[in-house]
Design a protein around this motif. Structure first.
Motif, PDB file in Angstrom:
ATOM      1  N   HIS A 267      -2.537  15.410  10.247  1.00  0.00           N
ATOM      2  CA  HIS A 267      -3.128  16.327  11.466  1.00  0.00           C
ATOM      3  C   HIS A 267      -1.867  17.214  11.895  1.00  0.00           C
ATOM      4  CE1 HIS A 267      -5.012  17.605  14.883  1.00  0.00           C
ATOM      5  NE2 HIS A 267      -4.000  17.060  15.974  1.00  0.00           N
ATOM      6  N   LEU A 268      -0.655  16.705  11.856  1.00  0.00           N
ATOM      7  CA  LEU A 268       0.508  17.416  12.393  1.00  0.00           C
ATOM      8  C   LEU A 268       1.242  18.266  11.390  1.00  0.00           C
ATOM      9  CD1 LEU A 268       2.058  14.322  14.738  1.00  0.00           C
ATOM     10  CD2 LEU A 268       1.042  16.433  15.601  1.00  0.00           C
ATOM     11  N   ALA A 269       1.410  17.788  10.281  1.00  0.00           N
ATOM     12  CA  ALA A 269       2.332  18.426   9.379  1.00  0.00           C
ATOM     13  C   ALA A 269       1.713  19.856   8.943  1.00  0.00           C
ATOM     14  CB  ALA A 269       2.230  17.713   7.829  1.00  0.00           C
ATOM     15  N   ARG A 270       2.966  20.511   8.516  1.00  0.00           N
ATOM     16  CA  ARG A 270       2.799  22.034   8.420  1.00  0.00           C
ATOM     17  C   ARG A 270       2.650  22.206   6.967  1.00  0.00           C
ATOM     18  NH1 ARG A 270       6.800  24.461  12.652  1.00  0.00           N
ATOM     19  NH2 ARG A 270       5.563  23.787  14.581  1.00  0.00           N
ATOM     20  N   VAL A 271       2.982  21.218   6.061  1.00  0.00           N
ATOM     21  CA  VAL A 271       2.903  21.611   4.733  1.00  0.00           C
ATOM     22  C   VAL A 271       1.585  20.521   4.071  1.00  0.00           C
ATOM     23  CG1 VAL A 271       5.352  21.893   4.392  1.00  0.00           C
ATOM     24  CG2 VAL A 271       4.323  19.263   4.546  1.00  0.00           C
ATOM     25  N   PRO A 272       1.200  20.639   2.844  1.00  0.00           N
ATOM     26  CA  PRO A 272       0.266  19.933   2.258  1.00  0.00           C
ATOM     27  C   PRO A 272       0.590  18.665   2.315  1.00  0.00           C
ATOM     28  CG  PRO A 272       0.620  21.828   0.817  1.00  0.00           C
ATOM     29  CD  PRO A 272       1.764  21.949   2.091  1.00  0.00           C
ATOM     30  N   VAL A 273      -0.495  17.646   2.606  1.00  0.00           N
ATOM     31  CA  VAL A 273      -0.372  16.243   2.535  1.00  0.00           C
ATOM     32  C   VAL A 273      -1.253  15.748   1.600  1.00  0.00           C
ATOM     33  CG1 VAL A 273      -0.589  14.240   4.028  1.00  0.00           C
ATOM     34  CG2 VAL A 273       0.331  16.066   5.160  1.00  0.00           C
ATOM     35  N   LEU A 274      -0.757  14.663   0.878  1.00  0.00           N
ATOM     36  CA  LEU A 274      -1.515  14.023  -0.320  1.00  0.00           C
ATOM     37  C   LEU A 274      -1.832  12.959  -0.037  1.00  0.00           C
ATOM     38  CD1 LEU A 274      -2.643  14.573  -3.154  1.00  0.00           C
ATOM     39  CD2 LEU A 274      -0.714  13.863  -3.933  1.00  0.00           C
ATOM     40  N   LEU A 275      -2.942  12.514   0.062  1.00  0.00           N
ATOM     41  CA  LEU A 275      -3.347  10.950   0.624  1.00  0.00           C
ATOM     42  C   LEU A 275      -3.517  10.125  -0.592  1.00  0.00           C
ATOM     43  CD1 LEU A 275      -5.519  11.514   3.780  1.00  0.00           C
ATOM     44  CD2 LEU A 275      -3.332  10.835   3.862  1.00  0.00           C
ATOM     45  N   VAL A 276      -2.684   9.308  -0.900  1.00  0.00           N
ATOM     46  CA  VAL A 276      -2.762   8.352  -2.005  1.00  0.00           C
ATOM     47  C   VAL A 276      -3.773   7.212  -1.576  1.00  0.00           C
ATOM     48  CG1 VAL A 276      -1.906   6.837  -3.720  1.00  0.00           C
ATOM     49  CG2 VAL A 276      -0.587   9.251  -3.040  1.00  0.00           C
ATOM     50  N   LYS A 277      -4.881   6.834  -2.306  1.00  0.00           N
ATOM     51  CA  LYS A 277      -5.811   5.795  -1.833  1.00  0.00           C
ATOM     52  C   LYS A 277      -5.394   4.488  -2.678  1.00  0.00           C
ATOM     53  CE  LYS A 277      -9.091   7.857   0.219  1.00  0.00           C
ATOM     54  NZ  LYS A 277      -9.536   7.291   1.544  1.00  0.00           N
TER      55      LYS A 277
ATOM     56  N   ALA B  65       0.987  -1.103  -0.234  1.00  0.00           N
ATOM     57  CA  ALA B  65       0.081   0.179   0.027  1.00  0.00           C
ATOM     58  C   ALA B  65       1.005   1.099  -0.070  1.00  0.00           C
ATOM     59  CB  ALA B  65      -0.935   0.004   1.243  1.00  0.00           C
ATOM     60  N   ALA B  66       1.775   1.404   0.822  1.00  0.00           N
ATOM     61  CA  ALA B  66       2.804   2.448   0.736  1.00  0.00           C
ATOM     62  C   ALA B  66       3.440   2.754  -0.476  1.00  0.00           C
ATOM     63  CB  ALA B  66       3.694   2.246   2.056  1.00  0.00           C
ATOM     64  N   ASN B  67       3.866   1.564  -1.019  1.00  0.00           N
ATOM     65  CA  ASN B  67       4.512   1.801  -2.380  1.00  0.00           C
ATOM     66  C   ASN B  67       3.591   2.268  -3.275  1.00  0.00           C
ATOM     67  OD1 ASN B  67       6.850   0.802  -1.422  1.00  0.00           O
ATOM     68  ND2 ASN B  67       6.391  -1.152  -1.810  1.00  0.00           N
ATOM     69  N   ARG B  68       2.323   2.278  -3.206  1.00  0.00           N
ATOM     70  CA  ARG B  68       1.352   2.976  -4.266  1.00  0.00           C
ATOM     71  C   ARG B  68       1.471   4.238  -4.170  1.00  0.00           C
ATOM     72  NH1 ARG B  68      -2.906  -0.512  -2.488  1.00  0.00           N
ATOM     73  NH2 ARG B  68      -3.963   1.109  -1.564  1.00  0.00           N
ATOM     74  N   ALA B  69       2.193   5.123  -3.150  1.00  0.00           N
ATOM     75  CA  ALA B  69       2.320   6.451  -3.013  1.00  0.00           C
ATOM     76  C   ALA B  69       3.439   6.739  -3.969  1.00  0.00           C
ATOM     77  CB  ALA B  69       2.551   7.107  -1.559  1.00  0.00           C
ATOM     78  N   VAL B  70       4.399   5.691  -3.967  1.00  0.00           N
ATOM     79  CA  VAL B  70       5.570   6.029  -4.726  1.00  0.00           C
ATOM     80  C   VAL B  70       5.068   5.835  -6.168  1.00  0.00           C
ATOM     81  CG1 VAL B  70       7.991   5.079  -5.629  1.00  0.00           C
ATOM     82  CG2 VAL B  70       7.133   4.974  -3.186  1.00  0.00           C
ATOM     83  N   GLU B  71       4.398   4.920  -6.583  1.00  0.00           N
ATOM     84  CA  GLU B  71       3.943   4.598  -8.098  1.00  0.00           C
ATOM     85  C   GLU B  71       3.145   5.808  -8.415  1.00  0.00           C
ATOM     86  OE1 GLU B  71       1.567   1.079  -7.638  1.00  0.00           O
ATOM     87  OE2 GLU B  71       3.333  -0.088  -7.294  1.00  0.00           O
ATOM     88  N   TYR B  72       2.252   6.453  -7.644  1.00  0.00           N
ATOM     89  CA  TYR B  72       1.541   7.740  -7.882  1.00  0.00           C
ATOM     90  C   TYR B  72       2.313   8.840  -8.258  1.00  0.00           C
ATOM     91  CZ  TYR B  72      -1.112  11.895  -7.405  1.00  0.00           C
ATOM     92  OH  TYR B  72      -1.671  13.087  -7.737  1.00  0.00           O
ATOM     93  N   MET B  73       3.562   8.699  -7.367  1.00  0.00           N
ATOM     94  CA  MET B  73       4.445   9.824  -7.681  1.00  0.00           C
ATOM     95  C   MET B  73       5.254   9.880  -9.042  1.00  0.00           C
ATOM     96  SD  MET B  73       5.514  12.585  -5.850  1.00  0.00           S
ATOM     97  CE  MET B  73       6.023  14.026  -7.367  1.00  0.00           C
ATOM     98  N   ILE B  74       5.658   8.490  -9.457  1.00  0.00           N
ATOM     99  CA  ILE B  74       6.514   8.373 -10.670  1.00  0.00           C
ATOM    100  C   ILE B  74       5.518   8.745 -11.799  1.00  0.00           C
ATOM    101  CG2 ILE B  74       7.160   6.421 -12.238  1.00  0.00           C
ATOM    102  CD1 ILE B  74       8.158   4.853  -9.525  1.00  0.00           C
ATOM    103  N   ALA B  75       4.014   8.163 -11.461  1.00  0.00           N
ATOM    104  CA  ALA B  75       3.095   8.636 -12.886  1.00  0.00           C
ATOM    105  C   ALA B  75       2.676   9.952 -12.905  1.00  0.00           C
ATOM    106  CB  ALA B  75       1.719   7.800 -12.279  1.00  0.00           C
ATOM    107  N   SER B  76       3.029  10.760 -11.766  1.00  0.00           N
ATOM    108  CA  SER B  76       2.551  12.324 -11.890  1.00  0.00           C
ATOM    109  C   SER B  76       3.898  13.117 -12.024  1.00  0.00           C
ATOM    110  CB  SER B  76       1.700  12.612 -10.672  1.00  0.00           C
ATOM    111  OG  SER B  76       2.536  12.495  -9.563  1.00  0.00           O
ATOM    112  N   VAL B  77       5.169  12.517 -12.308  1.00  0.00           N
ATOM    113  CA  VAL B  77       6.044  13.536 -12.327  1.00  0.00           C
ATOM    114  C   VAL B  77       5.977  14.326 -13.626  1.00  0.00           C
ATOM    115  CG1 VAL B  77       8.470  13.174 -13.255  1.00  0.00           C
ATOM    116  CG2 VAL B  77       8.051  12.043 -11.203  1.00  0.00           C
TER     117      VAL B  77
END
Lengths: 250, 141
Positions: free
Chosen positions: B131-141, B12-24
């Protein structure tokens, strides 16, 4: 035996023992895994097996020692004071001990020795807590031991995650240990005449002890409050042509 | 653009990586990608009485590298530059701390890490980060 299951006191005791086992499970599982890391592959499984076996054996022996010692007059008083301290320690943030002169053990018996000594030190608080909460019931003692066995063998991240999710669990645990210490105090032979004269002491003393642990624990914790920062271990770069550079930070 | 992708080695966590690669391709400049794995601080003060620090660090390094392996393989295959990093601490707090230190512009994280059941019982790292971060957080489904 069966009517025991119907009394609510019994289930309260079971709950207490599970809590104490969880929170005072020590880091036996971590020590066992780490002590065996430097062993050759073939001996690693053996080391883990001996380590877990030895830890469980030691826990059983210590529990029965604790129970027989706590049956002696005056020692309940000592046990109760120890429990109060254990409860306060639970609330305090983890302190960093100065690095001792420890060398990694590369042979089987060295690793097993490390595990057993570590178990001895780290099991004491658990054993005293469970012995006190069991209040002499053999069934509860054995139950406490059984609950602690999987924790010795496998627990690693579970307790950390629980505390992260429900930070107040350590305060509840500290208060619980204080309460158990109070129960032990009122059962001390020394105070028997006093307690028999004032029945209310049976619950007043445990409650005071629980509050005392919470108050001292929170006060000390506030004094030493240092925010636990994450430690950086590895930093590496990979460039787009696949070149890699790595620096390790201490 | 500095992007932080925390990974725990789960698919699941690696889906965030795949998303990043796809959206570069959406971005004008290729982003600076930071991979981060946080190891729970298993070795408390008590453990340190009996086990030397090198052994403890080796253990964290081994676990951390194993958790990073899949994500790194994906980025390597995509030919992207990235930095990788292992820290020791409480995951959500350590992620946010690293994001601040590296002046990250965005955290891309998978909404569920290891398993939905443990998320339910123990809370998900992603929601705590959000909740804690001060920068935008992108939640990948």
């Amino acid at each position: 035996m069966l009517e025991m299951l119907n009394s609510s006191q019994f289930w309260v005791d079971v709950f207490k023992i599970i809590m104490i086992d969880l929170l005072l499970s020590g880091d036996n599982a971590v020590v066992i895994a780490l002590a065996c890391r430097n062993l050759p592959e073939a001996q690693r499984r053996q080391g883990i097996m001996y380590g877990v076996g030895g830890a469980i054996g030691l826990r059983i022996v210590l529990t029965f020692f604790a129970v027989s010692l706590l049956a002696l007059p005056y020692l309940k008083l000592v046990g109760a004071l120890l429990l109060l301290w254990i409860g306060i320690k639970l609330i305090l943030p983890d302190e960093e001990h100065g690095e001792g002169n420890i060398k990694a053990e590369a042979h089987l018996w060295g690793a097993v020795k490390t595990i057993i000594i570590a178990d001895f030190v780290m099991s004491l608080d658990n054993v005293i807590g469970v012995a006190a909460a069991a209040k002499g019931s053999v069934f509860l003692l054995v139950f406490g031991l059984l609950v602690s066995i999987p924790l010795i063998a496998w627990s690693s991240q579970l307790v950390l995650k629980l505390i992260d999710r429900f930070p107040y669990i350590v305060h509840a645990g500290g208060a619980l240990l204080g309460y158990v210490a109070g129960e032990m105090l009122v059962s001390e032979v020394l105070f028997k005449p006093l307690v028999e004269a004032n029945h209310a002491l049976h619950w007043i003393v445990p409650v005071i002890c629980a509050v005392l642990v919470l108050a001292i624990g929170k006060w000390l914790a506030a004094r030493m409050a240092v925010k636990a920062e994450a430690v950086h271990l590895v930093d590496g770069q990979v460039s787009s042509n696949g070149q890699q550079s790595e620096g390790s930070k201490k | 653009m500095n992007v932080l992708i925390p990974v725990d080695g789960s698919a699941a966590a690696n889906r965030a990586v795949e998303y990043m690669i796809a959206s570069v391709a959406w971005l004008k400049e290729s982003p600076q990608i930071h991979l981060l794995n946080v190891q729970w601080k298993l070795a408390s003060g008590n453990v340190k009485l009996f086990i030397d620090q090198d052994t403890i660090n080796d253990y964290y390094r081994e676990q951390g590298n194993a958790a990073l392996a899949d994500a790194r393989a994906k980025l390597d295959a995509a030919g992207l530059a990235y930095a990788y990093h292992i820290s020791i601490g409480t995951p959500a707090e350590a992620i946010v701390q690293y994001a601040q230190e590296q002046a990250v512009d965005q955290i891309v994280i998978c909404a569920h890490g290891h398993g939905t059941l443990s998320d339910l019982l123990l809370g998900s790292v992603a929601s705590k980060v959000a909740h804690l971060a001060r920068v935008p957080v992108l939640l990948v489904k």
